[in-house]
Design a protein around this motif. Structure first.
Motif, PDB file in Angstrom:
ATOM      1  N   GLN A 173       0.789  -1.140  -0.073  1.00  0.00           N
ATOM      2  CA  GLN A 173       0.019  -0.052  -0.105  1.00  0.00           C
ATOM      3  C   GLN A 173       0.951   1.179  -0.139  1.00  0.00           C
ATOM      4  OE1 GLN A 173      -2.117   0.797   3.433  1.00  0.00           O
ATOM      5  NE2 GLN A 173      -3.665   1.832   2.697  1.00  0.00           N
ATOM      6  N   GLN A 203       2.517   1.875  -3.627  1.00  0.00           N
ATOM      7  CA  GLN A 203       1.447   2.312  -4.511  1.00  0.00           C
ATOM      8  C   GLN A 203       1.234   3.811  -4.283  1.00  0.00           C
ATOM      9  OE1 GLN A 203       0.257   0.775  -7.003  1.00  0.00           O
ATOM     10  NE2 GLN A 203      -0.834   2.490  -7.440  1.00  0.00           N
ATOM     11  N   GLU A 204       0.847   4.014  -2.881  1.00  0.00           N
ATOM     12  CA  GLU A 204       0.740   5.550  -2.899  1.00  0.00           C
ATOM     13  C   GLU A 204       1.993   6.461  -2.766  1.00  0.00           C
ATOM     14  OE1 GLU A 204      -2.549   4.653   0.987  1.00  0.00           O
ATOM     15  OE2 GLU A 204      -0.488   5.616   1.467  1.00  0.00           O
ATOM     16  N   GLU A 231       2.002   7.073  -6.375  1.00  0.00           N
ATOM     17  CA  GLU A 231       0.896   8.151  -6.957  1.00  0.00           C
ATOM     18  C   GLU A 231       1.319   9.630  -6.533  1.00  0.00           C
ATOM     19  OE1 GLU A 231      -2.830   4.524  -6.253  1.00  0.00           O
ATOM     20  OE2 GLU A 231      -2.799   6.629  -4.988  1.00  0.00           O
ATOM     21  N   ALA A 263       3.406  11.411   2.488  1.00  0.00           N
ATOM     22  CA  ALA A 263       3.054  10.163   2.499  1.00  0.00           C
ATOM     23  C   ALA A 263       2.438   9.691   3.848  1.00  0.00           C
ATOM     24  CB  ALA A 263       4.421   9.388   2.058  1.00  0.00           C
ATOM     25  N   LYS A 277       0.217  11.049   5.186  1.00  0.00           N
ATOM     26  CA  LYS A 277      -1.400  11.213   5.339  1.00  0.00           C
ATOM     27  C   LYS A 277      -1.470  12.258   6.705  1.00  0.00           C
ATOM     28  CE  LYS A 277      -2.851   6.891   3.504  1.00  0.00           C
ATOM     29  NZ  LYS A 277      -3.666   7.017   2.340  1.00  0.00           N
TER      30      LYS A 277
END
Ligand code: ATP
Ligand code: MG
Length: 276
Positions: free
Chosen positions: A137, A140-141, A144, A177, A179
């Motif tokens: 995860q 992937q983030e 992005e 990253a 968040k």
């Protein structure tokens, strides 16, 4: 809530919440008092531009927010939780402090990327090893995020191969990253060649448009005027003015802010430190 999934300025119905609350923050180094009883609330979606002359305490205030400097007095609350101190009054250990700090994204003037890690690895470090999130995860983030700051092609290069503007965009992706609940920027463009300033400001402007909650120390007055929801002006360790940007730039209330702005306008420079 992740500030970056929250776009209060796009929706009149979204209630703003208090993301950051500073209560009576003071900081002294020996007998030098650098911050004097500073209080400030930052609501979700706020973009607070923190301005003031060199040495007035802007960086120290940002560093106190995430406890890179422990405040000498006062409290920092992040979404209602006291930074650095447990409910019972005990100080947090390093692990708990690091976890709490990871909810505050910090972007520094000098990038502070790890030179021995690739761009992608730089972005994945804190989510993997501080937040202990799953590799797939996080990976992937991170890809992005690189796409979002326009650096998808640089995932596997080392920071030494990047321009200053690219390094700073990686710095922003790295902060995102985790968040974070809030992003703090300390003069994110002042180490950059003037040609590279625009690309970094553009990324920050996009984040503002998406509703990110941010506190930005900057000497880019025009940028502050455009992007801020509120301008906070500091002088000698104190907040002396907090206004809407148009009000601040067209009719500053305090003499000190008037002097600061007029020296800046009069200098013909985009950087008021040139005339401090
Ligand atoms: N670790 C420290 N030890 C002693 N004094 C410090 C320390 N950090 C900051 N100071 C002092 O605190 C004061 C405020 O510094 P700070 O870096 O916060 O100012 P600033 O507003 O960010 O300035 P600039 O616009 O030049 O970046 C200065 O007098 C500085 O010398
Ligand atoms: Mg500073």
């Amino acid at each position: 809530m992740n500030a970056l999934q929250n776009s209060p300025r796009d929706s009149a119905t979204t209630a703003q919440t208090k993301v950051l609350q500073l209560q009576g923050i003071s900081k002294w180094f020996g007998d030098n008092t650098v911050l004097k009883d500073v209080s400030l609330d930052v609501m979700s979606g706020d973009v607070v531009c923190l301005l003031g002359p060199s040495g007035c305490g802007k960086s120290t205030l940002l560093r106190c927010i995430n406890w890179l400097e422990e405040p000498s007095a006062g409290s920092v609350f992040l979404n209602g939780q006291c930074m650095g101190i447990h409910k019972g009054g005990m100080k947090m250990n390093d692990t708990n402090l690091a976890l709490m700090r990871s909810r505050i994204g910090m972007v520094f003037q000098h990038f502070a990327l790890w030179p021995h890690l690739t761009v992608l690895q730089n972005i994945m470090q804190a989510p993997l090893y501080v937040q202990k999130r799953a590799f797939d995860q996080v990976h992937q983030e991170a890809l992005e995020l690189l796409e979002r700051v326009g650096l998808a092609a640089k995932a596997d290069v080392f920071p030494s191969r990047l321009s200053g503007g690219q390094k700073q965009r990686v710095g922003i992706a790295r902060a995102l990253a985790m968040k974070p609940d809030i992003l703090l920027f300390d003069e994110p463009t002042s180490a950059l060649d003037p040609m590279l300033v625009g690309e970094v400001l553009e990324v920050i402007r996009d984040l503002a448009g998406e509703g990110a909650t941010m506190v930005i120390v900057t000497h880019e007055m025009e940028f502050a005027r455009q992007v801020a929801s509120r301008v906070v002006f500091m002088d000698a360790g104190d907040i002396v003015e907090s206004s809407a940007p148009e009000a601040f730039f067209s009719a500053p209330k305090t003499l000190r802010a008037q002097q600061f702005l007029s020296r800046f306008h009069g200098s013909g420079s985009s950087d008021p430190r040139a005339v401090d």
